[in-house]
Scaffold this active site. Structure first.
Site, mmCIF file in Angstrom:
data_model
loop_
_atom_site.group_PDB
_atom_site.id
_atom_site.type_symbol
_atom_site.label_atom_id
_atom_site.label_comp_id
_atom_site.label_asym_id
_atom_site.label_seq_id
_atom_site.Cartn_x
_atom_site.Cartn_y
_atom_site.Cartn_z
ATOM 1 N N ASP A 342 0.839 -1.197 0.000
ATOM 2 C CA ASP A 342 0.000 0.000 0.000
ATOM 3 C C ASP A 342 0.874 1.248 0.000
ATOM 4 O O ASP A 342 1.849 1.339 0.752
ATOM 5 C CB ASP A 342 -0.898 -0.023 1.238
ATOM 6 C CG ASP A 342 -1.767 1.202 1.361
ATOM 7 O OD1 ASP A 342 -2.641 1.391 0.502
ATOM 8 O OD2 ASP A 342 -1.559 1.983 2.318
ATOM 9 N N GLU A 378 1.689 -0.490 -5.020
ATOM 10 C CA GLU A 378 0.764 0.587 -5.344
ATOM 11 C C GLU A 378 1.663 1.818 -5.487
ATOM 12 O O GLU A 378 2.125 2.368 -4.484
ATOM 13 C CB GLU A 378 -0.263 0.801 -4.233
ATOM 14 C CG GLU A 378 -1.244 1.910 -4.570
ATOM 15 C CD GLU A 378 -2.154 2.281 -3.398
ATOM 16 O OE1 GLU A 378 -3.314 2.653 -3.669
ATOM 17 O OE2 GLU A 378 -1.712 2.219 -2.247
#
Length: 716
Positions: A342, A378
């Site tokens: 993330d 990401e």
């Protein structure tokens, strides 16, 4: 109680069959107490007198798995200098393998008084906070073997443990929403029959429900609020939180592996649940605030490139060690097959810039364990220069946000997208080829947990996040969506038909593209979140997958028909991709004939709807919405695993993203004997071998916004 010196490594609580070794790092502490917690609320404190390189440690004979514990740190509380030690706060072990209980949001879990933020708070937090747990590391893995699916054969299914399973009608109620549910035969059968090869689980590291959300009667559903990087989230366990969650998670991994499905974890190593300078003191802040967090010049405050209040200090050797130890633990002990990081750009921030050669990426590159699993970034964060799609090191794959945006723009009729769409369809060589990466560096997706579902993407022009309690200010406002003429639910048959066709268009485009496709859970069933594009706090039926009623059963309705049709279409598209290597190439197209092949045709060619090869003028036409793509399965340049030549059939992909029906001519000179194998104008898949047969030079009419795929046998 006997207290032996123990060892400084490994960190955390390690049970060896006769007792437990405890080790914790704190450079700021003057004194550290290990607190063994008892069920009557009392605790036994043991001072950790041994210290090696700021690691305090001790071995306690007879301390068994299931024992709850925490730390109390005696040291300076000087926020202006970045020091926040407070022995009144019971702290979680950063290396805890399991966590018991949940936070009860009381003033005692904060290091200051609500009405006097400048005054230290000496209320005992133990009755209101979570506890670390000693776990038994032994588990019978049987004949478990990781599937090790190659990237070019991978189809990722992003899923939430609770959201995927909470409403499944075939699951016993007591296991719904848990790790055990993932291992249930009904869930495994769905995943295998759909054809996915990996589940990418949204955060399962121990996380915290935010104080603000609790006050609103909401919960942190997504879980991007980690407090324990080694512990599986205890609320997803069906039968206990004294280490049972570890066994249950391992059992789920074992079952998924037996079904041939890899397990990828969505991990949040960029920040913790302790928030900004007004956040709670749960673990890292009280142990050694300045060693774990990026602080501003005013040491009271935190650098925040994540939008959550803090960012971990990636140039700290102790933070880097913790992250690498965590990754290795999940691979070696929990047997997961990869990670999706993330806000991964934050991991590259050693100072203020994003540096693709930062220490973290160097460590991953040389690590013999972590470097061998799937690593997905990401590739953005909220800081300056944080959008880094295409800039990660060669070992990494990336969520390709440009793929998402371009495909959405094409199908909603945005002008000047055709040239970029061609690049995204063929693996985004403009982003990945220069640094030696291949099409598999691109994880392609149209939807994910963050944003509209597939059905909402074609049903809403704007977000509807009122239920989140933030005045509809949260969530992305520019969604590149189109509601097909009506906002939200409608009974208009023409609109519903168009929406169903658009969902098939997105699904077909995704699975015909080079790269690694990712499907968001429930999109194969056309699930809806009623226009909410940020359900991070909606732990309820708004976000949980609604499983359709079986055909012929009581209650079966039009929504179920749409769900079953889309599910069957998605299955068929995944099967087409699996059976034909031309859709999952390991090298980029050359755009020319390939030596050693039986024909003189290029491996890829582009045509106008009239059947003429595309010119520069055609590519740049602002309103161009249609094209035909020729894929030559007889000109695949990469060899098979034993050096053998790979051959496939030949395909024509016809895209009409325009608002009117369009006549397409089958190009001449690329063979005859074509047959329709995909037609998104149909509500159901084209039955194998039953598609219309088409000759070179013949014309097909594609309805507005549709995809048709033609196939002819290759020549070996």
């Amino acid at each position: 109680m006997q207290v032996w010196p123990g060892r400084a490594y490994p960190l955390g609580a390690v049970y060896d069959g006769a007792g437990t070794n405890f080790a914790v790092f704190s450079e700021a502490a003057r004194r550290v107490e290990l607190c063994l917690l008892h069920d009557d609320g009392s605790e036994t404190a043991v001072e950790l007198r041994e210290s090696d390189a700021f690691v305090r440690h001790a071995y306690l004979p007879g301390v068994m798995p299931g024992q709850r514990y925490g730390f109390r740190v005696h040291g300076p509380y000087e926020p202006g200098r970045g020091l926040r030690c407070n022995s009144a706060k019971l702290l979680l072990d950063p290396y805890a393998k399991a966590v018991s209980g949940a936070i009860a949001w009381d003033e005692s879990v904060y290091g200051y008084h609500f009405d006097r933020p400048e005054v230290r708070n000496d209320l005992d937090s133990a009755p209101h906070t979570m506890a670390s747990v000693v776990v038994n590391p032994y588990f019978d893995w049987g004949d478990d073997r990781p599937p090790r699916t190659d990237y070019h054969e991978t189809v990722v299914y992003e899923a939430h443990v609770k959201g995927l399973t909470m409403r499944h009608p075939q699951l016993p109620e007591e296991v719904r929403g848990t790790y055990a549910a993932l291992a249930h035969p009904a869930v495994l059968e769905h995943l295998t029959s759909l054809g996915v090869t990996a589940v990418e689980l949204m955060p399962v590291h121990q996380f915290v429900d935010d104080h603000r959300l609790a006050d609103l009667g909401l919960r942190n559903y997504w879980g991007y609020n980690t407090i324990g990087f080694f512990a599986p989230h205890n609320a997803y366990a069906s039968w206990g939180d004294r280490g049972e969650q570890v066994l249950e998670f391992k059992s789920a991994v074992r079952a998924l592996h037996a079904a041939g499905i890899e397990v990828i974890l969505d991990v949040v190593y960029n920040h913790t649940a302790e928030g900004n300078h007004l956040g709670p003191t749960l673990s890292f802040r009280g142990l050694d605030n300045a060693s774990y967090y990026r602080l501003t010049d005013d040491r009271r405050h935190y650098m925040d490139t994540t939008g959550t209040g803090n960012s971990l200090l990636m140039r700290s050797p102790h933070v880097l060690q913790m992250i690498m130890d965590s990754l290795r633990y999940w691979v070696t002990e929990m047997r997961v097959d990869g990670f999706r990081f993330d806000l991964a750009a934050t991991l590259a921030r050693q100072f203020h810039e994003v540096d693709r050669l930062s220490s973290f990426f160097d460590l991953v590159q040389q690590d013999p364990v972590v470097s061998q699993v799937k690593l997905i970034a990401e590739p953005w964060d909220l800081g300056e220069g944080g959008y880094q799609v295409g800039n990660f090191p060669p070992l990494w794959t990336e969520w390709n946000g440009r793929y998402r945006d371009t495909v959405r723009d094409l199908w909603r009729g945005e002008p000047r997208t055709l040239a970029e769409f061609a690049s995204r369809l063929t693996g985004s060589s403009d982003l990945y080829q220069d640094d030696g990466r291949r099409p598999i560096a691109s994880v392609n997706f149209v939807t994910c947990h963050d944003g509209f579902t597939l059905r909402d993407l074609v049903s809403y022009d704007r977000k509807h996040n009122e239920a989140n309690g933030e005045g509809d200010r949260d969530g992305e406002s520019h969604n590149r969506s189109w509601n097909c003429g009506v906002e939200g639910d409608t009974d208009e048959a023409a609109v519903r038909e168009l929406r169903a066709r658009q969902m098939r268009n997105f699904t077909a485009t995704l699975l015909l593209s080079q790269g690694v496709p990712m499907i968001s859970h429930g999109d194969e069933f056309a699930r809806t979140q009623r226009g909410n594009n940020n359900v991070y706090c909606q732990d309820n039926e708004l976000s949980w997958v609604r499983w359709p009623v079986p055909e012929g059963a009581d209650g079966f309705g039009e929504e179920d028909r749409t769900a079953h049709d889309l599910h069957a279409f998605t299955q068929a598209m995944i099967r087409l991709r699996r059976e034909h290597p031309v859709f999952r190439r390991r090298r980029f197209f050359h755009g020319r004939p390939v030596s050693g092949t039986h024909d003189e045709l290029s491996d890829i060619a582009w045509f106008t709807p009239e059947g003429a090869e595309m010119t520069g003028e055609d590519w740049q036409a602002a309103q161009a919405t249609c094209l035909t793509v020729f894929l030559n399965g007889s000109a695949i340049s990469e060899p098979g695993p034993r050096g053998e030549r790979i051959t496939d059939d030949l395909f024509l992909l016809m895209f009409n993203a325009g608002a009117q029906p369009r006549e397409f001519t089958v190009p001449v000179g690329h063979g005859s004997g074509w047959q329709v194998v995909v037609d998104t104008a149909r509500p159901d898949p084209v039955p194998p071998g039953e598609g219309a047969k088409v000759a070179a030079g013949e014309r097909l009419v594609l309805v507005d916004r549709a995809v048709t795929v033609l196939r002819r046998p290759g020549e070996g």
